[in-house]
Design an enzyme around this catalytic site. Sequence first.
Site, PDB file in Angstrom:
ATOM      1  N   CYS A 154     -99.891  31.250  42.295  1.00 45.47           N
ATOM      2  CA  CYS A 154    -100.605  31.290  43.578  1.00 45.47           C
ATOM      3  C   CYS A 154    -100.636  29.932  44.265  1.00 45.47           C
ATOM      4  O   CYS A 154    -101.009  29.835  45.435  1.00 45.47           O
ATOM      5  CB  CYS A 154    -102.031  31.785  43.367  1.00 45.47           C
ATOM      6  SG  CYS A 154    -102.102  33.407  42.617  1.00 45.47           S
ATOM      7  N   HIS A 194    -107.366  29.229  48.520  1.00 44.42           N
ATOM      8  CA  HIS A 194    -106.665  30.399  48.003  1.00 44.42           C
ATOM      9  C   HIS A 194    -107.646  31.558  47.904  1.00 44.42           C
ATOM     10  O   HIS A 194    -108.775  31.399  47.418  1.00 44.42           O
ATOM     11  CB  HIS A 194    -106.068  30.070  46.633  1.00 44.42           C
ATOM     12  CG  HIS A 194    -105.498  31.253  45.938  1.00 44.42           C
ATOM     13  ND1 HIS A 194    -104.665  32.150  46.566  1.00 44.42           N
ATOM     14  CD2 HIS A 194    -105.650  31.717  44.662  1.00 44.42           C
ATOM     15  CE1 HIS A 194    -104.334  33.097  45.708  1.00 44.42           C
ATOM     16  NE2 HIS A 194    -104.911  32.867  44.551  1.00 44.42           N
ATOM     17  N   ASN A 227    -105.837  39.597  47.069  1.00 46.74           N
ATOM     18  CA  ASN A 227    -105.194  38.343  46.667  1.00 46.74           C
ATOM     19  C   ASN A 227    -103.684  38.514  46.820  1.00 46.74           C
ATOM     20  O   ASN A 227    -103.060  39.248  46.058  1.00 46.74           O
ATOM     21  CB  ASN A 227    -105.576  38.041  45.216  1.00 46.74           C
ATOM     22  CG  ASN A 227    -104.898  36.793  44.669  1.00 46.74           C
ATOM     23  OD1 ASN A 227    -104.001  36.231  45.282  1.00 46.74           O
ATOM     24  ND2 ASN A 227    -105.329  36.369  43.493  1.00 46.74           N
TER      25      ASN A 227
HETATM   26  O1  UT7 Z   1    -104.945  34.108  42.085  1.00 44.29           O
HETATM   27  C1  UT7 Z   1    -105.378  33.508  40.914  1.00 44.29           C
HETATM   28  C2  UT7 Z   1    -105.556  34.467  39.815  1.00 44.29           C
HETATM   29  N1  UT7 Z   1    -106.696  35.306  39.726  1.00 44.29           N
HETATM   30  C3  UT7 Z   1    -107.988  34.930  39.870  1.00 44.29           C
HETATM   31  O2  UT7 Z   1    -108.301  33.908  40.379  1.00 44.29           O
HETATM   32  C4  UT7 Z   1    -109.047  35.864  39.355  1.00 44.29           C
HETATM   33  C5  UT7 Z   1    -110.282  35.104  38.930  1.00 44.29           C
HETATM   34  N2  UT7 Z   1    -111.227  35.981  38.278  1.00 44.29           N
HETATM   35  C6  UT7 Z   1    -111.988  36.876  38.935  1.00 44.29           C
HETATM   36  O3  UT7 Z   1    -111.910  36.984  40.152  1.00 44.29           O
HETATM   37  C7  UT7 Z   1    -112.989  37.697  38.150  1.00 44.29           C
HETATM   38  O4  UT7 Z   1    -113.025  37.231  36.823  1.00 44.29           O
HETATM   39  C8  UT7 Z   1    -112.664  39.234  38.151  1.00 44.29           C
HETATM   40  C9  UT7 Z   1    -112.924  39.806  39.538  1.00 44.29           C
HETATM   41  C10 UT7 Z   1    -111.232  39.473  37.739  1.00 44.29           C
HETATM   42  C11 UT7 Z   1    -113.577  39.955  37.155  1.00 44.29           C
HETATM   43  O5  UT7 Z   1    -114.928  39.728  37.508  1.00 44.29           O
HETATM   44  P1  UT7 Z   1    -115.981  39.277  36.418  1.00 44.29           P
HETATM   45  O6  UT7 Z   1    -117.278  39.205  37.092  1.00 44.29           O
HETATM   46  O7  UT7 Z   1    -115.434  38.041  35.774  1.00 44.29           O
HETATM   47  O8  UT7 Z   1    -115.986  40.508  35.444  1.00 44.29           O
HETATM   48  P2  UT7 Z   1    -115.697  40.563  33.878  1.00 44.29           P
HETATM   49  O9  UT7 Z   1    -114.221  40.448  33.631  1.00 44.29           O
HETATM   50  O10 UT7 Z   1    -116.614  39.602  33.173  1.00 44.29           O
HETATM   51  O11 UT7 Z   1    -116.156  42.024  33.555  1.00 44.29           O
HETATM   52  C12 UT7 Z   1    -117.524  42.426  33.669  1.00 44.29           C
HETATM   53  C13 UT7 Z   1    -117.591  43.914  33.430  1.00 44.29           C
HETATM   54  C14 UT7 Z   1    -116.874  44.356  32.166  1.00 44.29           C
HETATM   55  O12 UT7 Z   1    -117.599  45.416  31.598  1.00 44.29           O
HETATM   56  P3  UT7 Z   1    -118.547  45.162  30.347  1.00 44.29           P
HETATM   57  O13 UT7 Z   1    -117.663  44.617  29.275  1.00 44.29           O
HETATM   58  O14 UT7 Z   1    -119.580  44.167  30.820  1.00 44.29           O
HETATM   59  O15 UT7 Z   1    -119.102  46.519  30.052  1.00 44.29           O
HETATM   60  C15 UT7 Z   1    -115.564  44.888  32.677  1.00 44.29           C
HETATM   61  O16 UT7 Z   1    -114.998  45.864  31.841  1.00 44.29           O
HETATM   62  O17 UT7 Z   1    -116.959  44.593  34.518  1.00 44.29           O
HETATM   63  C16 UT7 Z   1    -115.980  45.499  33.994  1.00 44.29           C
HETATM   64  N3  UT7 Z   1    -114.904  45.622  34.964  1.00 44.29           N
HETATM   65  C17 UT7 Z   1    -114.912  46.528  35.940  1.00 44.29           C
HETATM   66  N4  UT7 Z   1    -115.804  47.480  36.275  1.00 44.29           N
HETATM   67  C18 UT7 Z   1    -115.524  48.237  37.336  1.00 44.29           C
HETATM   68  C19 UT7 Z   1    -113.791  44.856  35.064  1.00 44.29           C
HETATM   69  N5  UT7 Z   1    -113.046  45.282  36.107  1.00 44.29           N
HETATM   70  C20 UT7 Z   1    -113.732  46.323  36.662  1.00 44.29           C
HETATM   71  C21 UT7 Z   1    -113.490  47.160  37.761  1.00 44.29           C
HETATM   72  N6  UT7 Z   1    -114.408  48.096  38.063  1.00 44.29           N
HETATM   73  N7  UT7 Z   1    -112.387  47.042  38.525  1.00 44.29           N
END
Ligand code: UT7
Length: 329
Positions: free
Chosen positions: A116, A256, A286
Amino acid sequence: MKKHYNSKITGSGAALPDQIITNKDIEKMVETSNEWIVSRTGIRERRKLEDGLSSADLSERAAKEALNQASLHPSEIDLILVATVTPDHQTPSAACILQSRLQAFKAGAMDIAAGCTGFIYALTVAHQFIFSGAYSKVLVVGVEVLSRITDWEDRGTCVLFGDGAGAVVLQAAEEESGILNFSLKSDGRGAELLYVPAGGSAMPASLETVKNRMHYLRMNGNEIFKFAVRVVEDTLFELMQDKNLKPEEIDHIILHQANLRIIDHIRKHLKLPPEKFPVNIDRLGNTSSATIPIALHEEFMAGRLKEGDLVAMVAFGAGLTWGGVLLKW
Ligand code: UT7
């Protein structure tokens, strides 16, 4: 003493697919909700390229608009740089295919792979060729068709990404404006935080790799989030420090577009108003190396970029890579 040249953006363009995928559409594909996606990422919808088209179609449209705006004929371009992780083919480069589409046959052409951060890397490389006096007109494109390497069964990634392209023309300029500073960084120890496991020489494509969905992006979102919050602010300060600038003196901070929470966090920490931080992640998701050139083009088209404005652009992504460019419009 050897003469150096300033480099200035003289034209910009963008191209987006027509097809819109809303959060409601994604609710039908994986276990997720509009509410989760909006509150955790800020994304409401994203674009998806139609079957039969490829990244070359998007980069061609964006490049033609940028060349048009710069009043340049493709035959005048010295160098074409394409930042992408989703080229049409593994070889030849996306830049060579674009060169052929544009009939820009005087130009050298190559791709820059920096996740990115690709557009920031490519813009900096373009700047070096101009600064040294080697070239005077460089086309820089950030393009992605991430929908083709997204695992539409993985809710952790499929809600995030979108397709699109942005382009700029960078030209030698006599006046004291254009690119003022840059920073390019990487830490390859984080390679597996965001990667496509198969399809390269480490793990060539096979029936097994396809069955195991190893040609799709895999990401450790949490770790990337923490890394982003740390490096974005450091990079902004590094860009400003050399020039004795304070955050409040920067007119546009184009970050970004990976997660609206990252942008809001930085903005609040710096105590700056939202108007300084262009946002397209809500509409486009993104788009990796295309987020910044698309945002820059949107700001220009909306008449918000005034001559003399200071613009800081900062990106981060796969590699890990990160970096920024500071320029005077
Ligand atoms: O371009 C550069 C590359 N990418 C990035 O910069 C991405 C950077 N990271 C992020 O934006 C965030 O980490 C995400 C949006 C990807 C994830 O958000 P988060 O607040 O960090 O969520 P998490 O991965 O800690 O997950 C929290 C919960 C989990 O459930 P449990 O284990 O707490 O029960 C996940 O399974 O949210 C769940 N989850 C979802 N729930 C509904 C993860 N994805 C989803 C989803 N819908 N799409």
